[in-house]
Design an enzyme around this catalytic site. Sequence first.
Site, short mmCIF file in Angstrom:
data_model
loop_
_atom_site.label_atom_id
_atom_site.label_comp_id
_atom_site.label_asym_id
_atom_site.label_seq_id
_atom_site.Cartn_x
_atom_site.Cartn_y
_atom_site.Cartn_z
CB THR A 1 -0.96 0.31 1.40
OG1 THR A 1 -0.24 0.16 2.03
CG2 THR A 1 -1.58 -1.24 1.20
CG ASP A 2 0.38 4.79 -1.78
OD1 ASP A 2 1.02 4.57 -2.30
OD2 ASP A 2 -1.30 6.08 -2.26
CB CYS A 3 1.43 4.05 5.25
SG CYS A 3 -0.50 2.75 4.68
CE1 TYR A 4 2.69 0.76 8.31
CE2 TYR A 4 0.18 -0.15 7.45
CZ TYR A 4 0.85 -0.01 8.44
OH TYR A 4 1.21 0.81 9.93
N PRO A 5 4.61 -0.36 1.71
CG PRO A 5 6.52 0.93 0.70
CD PRO A 5 5.24 1.42 2.56
#
Lengths: 391, 135
Positions: free
Chosen positions: A136-140
């Site tokens: 994800t954007d916060c958890y790449p």
Amino acid sequence: MGKTIAEINERIKRGEAVVVTAEEVIGIVEEKGTAQAAREVDVVTTGTFGPMCSSGAFVNLGHAQPRMKIHRAWLNEVPVFCGIAAVDIYIGATEMAEHDPLNEVFPGEFRYGGGHLIEDLVAGKSVRLRATSYGTDCYPNRSWERDLTLADVKEAWLFNPRNAYQNYNVAVNLSDRVIYTYMGVLRPNLGNANYCSAGQLSPLLNDPLFRTIGIGTRIFLGGGVGYVVWHGTQHNTAVPRGPGGAPTRPAGTISVIGDLKGMNPRYLTGYSILGYGASLAVGIGIPIPVLDEEVIRAAAVRDEDLVAPVVDYSIDYPQGTGRVLGEVTYAQLKSGSIDLEGKEIPTAPLSSYSRAREIAETLKDWIARGRFLLGEPVELLPCEAREEGVV
Amino acid sequence: MVRHKVVLHFPHEQVDKPIVSKLVRDYNLDFNILKASITPREEGLLVLEITGEEADYDRGMEYIRGCGVSVQPLSQDIRRNEERCTHCGACLAVCPTDALSADRTTMEVRFDDEECVACELCVKVCPPRAMEIHY
Ligand code: SF4
Ligand code: SF4
């Protein structure tokens, strides 16, 4: 004339509390009667050690760099539950490692599962983490592999939804073939009877109406300290009872929690149950505050007075017929054989009585030395017989 | 008279020779076969209970070793890992001899390797896998 838990705790802090085990209290009550025994004894300690499938552990793995929202993860190839938050996982005691043959080659051996993984963590062994994610954007981060030990993780709590069954079935086999059950190997034609309770030492049989055990009760859990947090799943108190109030069928259960980091593999042992699966043997000890005569009378219960139902595991248990073949006492079970339908059947326990005794003694020692205070329940557990005053 | 339980390992070139029958004929020994197997690589394993005079037994074993067969006392073969045994008692339901038995006072489970016939039934039944095979 009753005592409160606060008063008992004051005595524990002063080193004056009189603490005895659930075995020792039997003789004390026989000799002195309940009134005097209730005045003299402050705490009765209990213990049990046996396979408890509904067990597991929450672990916060700490963040990888870059950060990752774990979608699937395995520890030593045992799949763990990830649908909680980015790096919180739950290890279920009965989950099997990937590629275990399960029961394909019957009866399966189930050599490594969640219970073994929890034991390895508690023993300080290094385990292999493998995790994947969609990013994800916060958890790449999309994949993560590392070796870790219990000391490396931020939080790790044992959290068991159902433990310490108050009484249990005695398992037999009426069929003509060997069966492999969670109650052990059962030989055909009533070849043996297996049971699983510490009887007179078992926590919930010593407080049958839950008059002292409730949410917040501090306990011995897996060699460390834990708490009762709720009634356990399948908690059922609307059951037949003996004269002392103890259920004669499987009845109450508790849900417990404790810091895994303070525990000991001697009391948290991975089990492989032939033909059934993996599990975790859990050691639990509960202190019973002697508030009044009723409490000590119940805690002085003997194996002779505790009754368990005999159930056929070839048809009646798997089909859920509810049929009970007979009733036997824990004294008979412990003697090594029971009589059923005119036949003498050898018995085997699955719950370790010697380790239950060790737990009750350890807890007694902790309390007597002032290093363990009683928890004051904020709420008692539901119990029909207590609430309706049936017994 | 002595009574010994022994495990004999036969190398594959000896598997088809009548070595054990010689113990009866030439050394006056009696035996009971507790277990016999040949592995896929054709090594033989024989677990025997042998009875006879001490001197005959010693000479018989010397003869067998001379044939290239290894002889081990059985007590070395099924062992209990004392650290792992939780004294749960699950093994009591399957042990055909009284090698595993419960002390009814302490409820501890004893293992008496003298009584063990190496049937291995306890090995997979033991939940913490405390019973180990050491061949
Ligand atoms: S089954 Fe294993 S752990 Fe249980 S008593 Fe027997 S040897 Fe010990
Ligand atoms: S190998 Fe067989 S005889 Fe020996 S202890 Fe195990 S069950 Fe008993």
